[in-house]
Design a protein around this motif. Structure first.
Motif, PDB file in Angstrom:
ATOM      1  N   ILE A 140       0.835  -1.188   0.000  1.00  0.00           N
ATOM      2  CA  ILE A 140       0.000   0.000   0.000  1.00  0.00           C
ATOM      3  C   ILE A 140       0.872   1.241   0.000  1.00  0.00           C
ATOM      4  CG2 ILE A 140      -0.189   0.029   2.518  1.00  0.00           C
ATOM      5  CD1 ILE A 140      -3.018   0.992   0.193  1.00  0.00           C
ATOM      6  N   PRO A 141       0.609   2.201  -0.901  1.00  0.00           N
ATOM      7  CA  PRO A 141       1.516   3.325  -1.063  1.00  0.00           C
ATOM      8  C   PRO A 141       1.544   4.236   0.146  1.00  0.00           C
ATOM      9  CG  PRO A 141      -0.502   3.645  -2.324  1.00  0.00           C
ATOM     10  CD  PRO A 141      -0.531   2.253  -1.816  1.00  0.00           C
ATOM     11  N   THR A 142       2.709   4.837   0.392  1.00  0.00           N
ATOM     12  CA  THR A 142       2.876   5.839   1.434  1.00  0.00           C
ATOM     13  C   THR A 142       3.551   7.048   0.823  1.00  0.00           C
ATOM     14  OG1 THR A 142       5.095   5.151   2.105  1.00  0.00           O
ATOM     15  CG2 THR A 142       3.254   3.967   3.087  1.00  0.00           C
ATOM     16  N   THR A 143       3.690   8.109   1.616  1.00  0.00           N
ATOM     17  CA  THR A 143       4.328   9.325   1.130  1.00  0.00           C
ATOM     18  C   THR A 143       5.794   9.392   1.531  1.00  0.00           C
ATOM     19  OG1 THR A 143       3.640  10.475   3.133  1.00  0.00           O
ATOM     20  CG2 THR A 143       2.156  10.585   1.251  1.00  0.00           C
ATOM     21  N   GLU A 144       6.364   8.274   1.987  1.00  0.00           N
ATOM     22  CA  GLU A 144       7.702   8.293   2.555  1.00  0.00           C
ATOM     23  C   GLU A 144       8.732   8.834   1.581  1.00  0.00           C
ATOM     24  OE1 GLU A 144      10.946   5.191   4.510  1.00  0.00           O
ATOM     25  OE2 GLU A 144       8.935   4.521   3.976  1.00  0.00           O
ATOM     26  N   ASN A 145       8.670   8.420   0.308  1.00  0.00           N
ATOM     27  CA  ASN A 145       9.677   8.809  -0.656  1.00  0.00           C
ATOM     28  C   ASN A 145       9.150   9.798  -1.681  1.00  0.00           C
ATOM     29  OD1 ASN A 145      11.660   7.039   0.435  1.00  0.00           O
ATOM     30  ND2 ASN A 145      10.589   5.330  -0.520  1.00  0.00           N
ATOM     31  N   ILE A 146       8.078  10.484  -1.366  1.00  0.00           N
ATOM     32  CA  ILE A 146       7.461  11.409  -2.291  1.00  0.00           C
ATOM     33  C   ILE A 146       7.637  12.826  -1.778  1.00  0.00           C
ATOM     34  CG2 ILE A 146       5.298  12.103  -3.367  1.00  0.00           C
ATOM     35  CD1 ILE A 146       4.413   9.164  -2.990  1.00  0.00           C
ATOM     36  N   VAL A 147       8.045  13.723  -2.657  1.00  0.00           N
ATOM     37  CA  VAL A 147       8.201  15.119  -2.281  1.00  0.00           C
ATOM     38  C   VAL A 147       6.865  15.815  -2.459  1.00  0.00           C
ATOM     39  CG1 VAL A 147       9.382  17.280  -2.774  1.00  0.00           C
ATOM     40  CG2 VAL A 147      10.631  15.117  -2.949  1.00  0.00           C
ATOM     41  N   CYS A 148       6.283  16.267  -1.367  1.00  0.00           N
ATOM     42  CA  CYS A 148       4.987  16.924  -1.398  1.00  0.00           C
ATOM     43  C   CYS A 148       5.152  18.412  -1.141  1.00  0.00           C
ATOM     44  CB  CYS A 148       4.055  16.331  -0.346  1.00  0.00           C
ATOM     45  SG  CYS A 148       3.408  14.704  -0.788  1.00  0.00           S
ATOM     46  N   SER A 149       4.332  19.213  -1.805  1.00  0.00           N
ATOM     47  CA  SER A 149       4.428  20.661  -1.674  1.00  0.00           C
ATOM     48  C   SER A 149       3.188  21.287  -1.055  1.00  0.00           C
ATOM     49  CB  SER A 149       4.684  21.305  -3.039  1.00  0.00           C
ATOM     50  OG  SER A 149       3.629  21.001  -3.941  1.00  0.00           O
ATOM     51  N   ASP A 150       2.220  20.463  -0.628  1.00  0.00           N
ATOM     52  CA  ASP A 150       1.024  21.030  -0.013  1.00  0.00           C
ATOM     53  C   ASP A 150       0.274  19.940   0.749  1.00  0.00           C
ATOM     54  OD1 ASP A 150      -0.670  19.602  -1.901  1.00  0.00           O
ATOM     55  OD2 ASP A 150      -0.174  21.153  -3.350  1.00  0.00           O
ATOM     56  N   CYS A 151      -0.816  20.340   1.407  1.00  0.00           N
ATOM     57  CA  CYS A 151      -1.580  19.414   2.246  1.00  0.00           C
ATOM     58  C   CYS A 151      -2.374  18.416   1.425  1.00  0.00           C
ATOM     59  CB  CYS A 151      -2.509  20.193   3.165  1.00  0.00           C
ATOM     60  SG  CYS A 151      -1.656  21.093   4.487  1.00  0.00           S
ATOM     61  N   GLU A 152      -2.706  18.729   0.197  1.00  0.00           N
ATOM     62  CA  GLU A 152      -3.386  17.771  -0.665  1.00  0.00           C
ATOM     63  C   GLU A 152      -2.472  16.602  -0.983  1.00  0.00           C
ATOM     64  OE1 GLU A 152      -5.720  19.008  -4.292  1.00  0.00           O
ATOM     65  OE2 GLU A 152      -4.043  18.017  -5.270  1.00  0.00           O
ATOM     66  N   CYS A 153      -1.233  16.899  -1.280  1.00  0.00           N
ATOM     67  CA  CYS A 153      -0.271  15.870  -1.668  1.00  0.00           C
ATOM     68  C   CYS A 153      -0.010  14.868  -0.544  1.00  0.00           C
ATOM     69  CB  CYS A 153       1.035  16.527  -2.104  1.00  0.00           C
ATOM     70  SG  CYS A 153       2.389  15.393  -2.452  1.00  0.00           S
ATOM     71  N   VAL A 154       0.089  15.348   0.687  1.00  0.00           N
ATOM     72  CA  VAL A 154       0.419  14.439   1.791  1.00  0.00           C
ATOM     73  C   VAL A 154      -0.721  13.488   2.116  1.00  0.00           C
ATOM     74  CG1 VAL A 154       2.063  16.047   2.806  1.00  0.00           C
ATOM     75  CG2 VAL A 154      -0.305  16.063   3.589  1.00  0.00           C
ATOM     76  N   GLY A 155      -1.923  13.768   1.586  1.00  0.00           N
ATOM     77  CA  GLY A 155      -3.047  12.871   1.814  1.00  0.00           C
ATOM     78  C   GLY A 155      -3.503  12.833   3.252  1.00  0.00           C
ATOM     79  N   ALA A 156      -3.547  13.988   3.906  1.00  0.00           N
ATOM     80  CA  ALA A 156      -3.929  14.044   5.319  1.00  0.00           C
ATOM     81  C   ALA A 156      -5.355  13.544   5.511  1.00  0.00           C
ATOM     82  CB  ALA A 156      -3.787  15.467   5.838  1.00  0.00           C
ATOM     83  N   VAL A 157      -5.539  12.633   6.441  1.00  0.00           N
ATOM     84  CA  VAL A 157      -6.883  12.169   6.793  1.00  0.00           C
ATOM     85  C   VAL A 157      -7.316  12.728   8.146  1.00  0.00           C
ATOM     86  CG1 VAL A 157      -6.763  10.078   5.412  1.00  0.00           C
ATOM     87  CG2 VAL A 157      -5.957  10.032   7.769  1.00  0.00           C
ATOM     88  N   THR A 158      -6.376  13.265   8.899  1.00  0.00           N
ATOM     89  CA  THR A 158      -6.688  13.937  10.153  1.00  0.00           C
ATOM     90  C   THR A 158      -5.878  15.226  10.204  1.00  0.00           C
ATOM     91  OG1 THR A 158      -4.933  12.722  11.332  1.00  0.00           O
ATOM     92  CG2 THR A 158      -7.164  11.804  11.409  1.00  0.00           C
ATOM     93  N   SER A 159      -6.377  16.209  10.928  1.00  0.00           N
ATOM     94  CA  SER A 159      -5.663  17.472  11.077  1.00  0.00           C
ATOM     95  C   SER A 159      -4.404  17.265  11.899  1.00  0.00           C
ATOM     96  CB  SER A 159      -6.565  18.508  11.756  1.00  0.00           C
ATOM     97  OG  SER A 159      -7.721  18.765  10.983  1.00  0.00           O
ATOM     98  N   GLY A 160      -3.332  17.948  11.498  1.00  0.00           N
ATOM     99  CA  GLY A 160      -2.076  17.815  12.211  1.00  0.00           C
ATOM    100  C   GLY A 160      -0.927  18.413  11.423  1.00  0.00           C
ATOM    101  N   VAL A 161       0.275  18.240  11.945  1.00  0.00           N
ATOM    102  CA  VAL A 161       1.478  18.803  11.337  1.00  0.00           C
ATOM    103  C   VAL A 161       2.066  17.806  10.340  1.00  0.00           C
ATOM    104  CG1 VAL A 161       3.800  19.690  11.768  1.00  0.00           C
ATOM    105  CG2 VAL A 161       1.950  20.180  13.388  1.00  0.00           C
ATOM    106  N   TYR A 162       2.366  18.295   9.144  1.00  0.00           N
ATOM    107  CA  TYR A 162       2.963  17.482   8.093  1.00  0.00           C
ATOM    108  C   TYR A 162       4.152  18.224   7.498  1.00  0.00           C
ATOM    109  CZ  TYR A 162      -1.378  14.790   8.325  1.00  0.00           C
ATOM    110  OH  TYR A 162      -2.429  14.029   8.747  1.00  0.00           O
ATOM    111  N   GLU A 163       5.091  17.463   6.999  1.00  0.00           N
ATOM    112  CA  GLU A 163       6.270  18.068   6.376  1.00  0.00           C
ATOM    113  C   GLU A 163       6.107  18.107   4.868  1.00  0.00           C
ATOM    114  OE1 GLU A 163      10.493  16.321   5.969  1.00  0.00           O
ATOM    115  OE2 GLU A 163      10.640  17.637   7.732  1.00  0.00           O
ATOM    116  N   ILE A 164       6.309  19.279   4.278  1.00  0.00           N
ATOM    117  CA  ILE A 164       6.239  19.445   2.833  1.00  0.00           C
ATOM    118  C   ILE A 164       7.500  20.156   2.367  1.00  0.00           C
ATOM    119  CG2 ILE A 164       3.710  19.529   2.852  1.00  0.00           C
ATOM    120  CD1 ILE A 164       3.930  22.566   2.475  1.00  0.00           C
ATOM    121  N   THR A 165       7.641  20.310   1.073  1.00  0.00           N
ATOM    122  CA  THR A 165       8.773  21.046   0.498  1.00  0.00           C
ATOM    123  C   THR A 165       8.235  22.222  -0.298  1.00  0.00           C
ATOM    124  OG1 THR A 165      10.143  19.053   0.378  1.00  0.00           O
ATOM    125  CG2 THR A 165      10.777  20.912  -1.017  1.00  0.00           C
TER     126      THR A 165
END
Length: 348
Positions: A140-165
């Motif tokens: 099942i895919p994860t965002t571990e090796n994907i460079v995300c630039s916004d909250c849509e990309c990280v696939g957030a299912v709950t509110s919280g802190v995420y790391e983007i570029t």
């Protein structure tokens, strides 16, 4: 689910799709999805609940919703309509659904369905034989090796802190899953532990505590709005519990060459007054960088209010004194002290 063995190996065929699938703009109605599935043969699979997601990595997010619920055995995902069902029961049939994928919670893999709009389903009592070695299959895919630039990309299912570029720099952002959308918090004051009457360089890069009072930075905000995160909502609460919001259908912040000029319009809300319209077409100002239209003072320096000041401001969001925060004509025309302010962006 019953564990099947074929020559000592679990038989699965995994399809790893691109994460960058853009979901259609229109919101998908939950009841329509339920009716559609209700007309098909679900066999002995029951629906636990349905999930409607507007954008982002639908497969990852639907699967994450299933993983959070102990009763969920798997997910039926409709890529065309931005919806998915969380299911209970053994998966021994293939339903006649167009453009869908199955997630099996036990194995943690995505399986491609064999149906299409012109083909009838292939009914199977067991998963299909795998066509390549298990070592080459992907889970099942994860965002571990994907460079995300916004909250849509990280696939957030709950509110919280995420790391983007953003702008080639790793940045922590607070993503809110709210009202059916992904929101990125760009400004928040709820505690009063951060001073906001800062200099130009601080406002361009950002400051504060991502879990508390924070300014995300003009460079970042400009990047987000230019990338399509152009709807802004500010939510407020005063010192006696009155709440209100102002939402803007167009909120754009120019780059450094424009000195972060603000374009804002299409107000809706119940905050009592469209305060941001007063600041439309204004450049940002700080105590060491005066861009306001006042002929006598530097508003940011005189009042301690760095902002997109015109002849000063119609909102008090950046004063150091937490008890002096306010919104013009807030409830019966007063500047009642605000104790909570949050500004966040989303895509239209």
């Amino acid at each position: 689910m019953t564990r099947k063995n074929f020559n000592g190996k679990r038989a699965v065929v995994v399809l790893f799709m691109s994460f960058f699938i853009l979901i259609c703009e229109a919101d998908f109605l939950e009841e329509n999805y339920l009716n559609f599935v209700g007309n098909e043969a679900l066999g002995n699979i029951d629906v636990l609940t349905s999930v409607t997601l507007n954008r982002g990595r639908l497969k990852l997010r639907c699967s994450s919703e299933c993983l959070k619920r102990s009763a969920c055995s798997g997910v039926r995902i409709d890529l065309n309509s931005s919806g998915c069902l969380l299911l209970i029961g053994p998966f021994n049939t293939v339903e006649n659904l167009v453009s869908h994928y199955r997630f099996y919670k036990r194995t943690g893999v995505l399986l491609e369905a064999t149906t299409s709009s012109t083909q009838q389903p292939t009914i199977t009592s067991t998963p299909p034989q795998m066509t390549e070695p298990l070592s080459t299959q992907m889970s099942i895919p994860t965002t571990e090796n994907i460079v995300c630039s916004d909250c849509e990309c990280v696939g957030a299912v709950t509110s919280g802190v995420y790391e983007i570029t953003v702008n080639d720099q790793k940045t922590s952002v607070y993503c809110q899953v709210l009202y059916g959308f992904d929101w990125m918090v760009i400004f928040r004051r709820t505690i009063g532990d951060v001073l906001f009457n800062k200099v130009w360089s601080s406002y361009t890069t950002g400051f504060g505590n991502i879990n508390g009072d924070v300014w995300l930075g003009l460079d970042n905000i400009s990047s987000f709005t230019s990338a399509g995160w152009s709807v802004m909502r500010v939510e407020m609460e005063d010192d006696i519990g009155n709440t209100g919001y102002a939402q803007y259908g167009i909120f754009l912040v120019g780059g450094s060459a424009t000195e972060y000029k603000l374009t804002v319009s299409q107000y809706s809300g119940n905050a009592g007054y469209d305060a941001f319209s007063y600041h439309n077409n204004m450049k940002f100002s700080t105590k060491d960088h005066d861009n306001d239209l006042s002929v006598s003072i530097n508003c940011a320096s005189y009042y301690g209010e760095p902002w997109w000041n015109d002849d000063c401001a119609r909102m008090k969001f950046t004063r150091d004194n937490f008890n002096e925060l306010g919104w013009y004509y807030w409830y019966a025309g007063s500047y009642r002290p605000l104790k909570k302010i949050t500004m966040a962006l989303r895509k239209p």
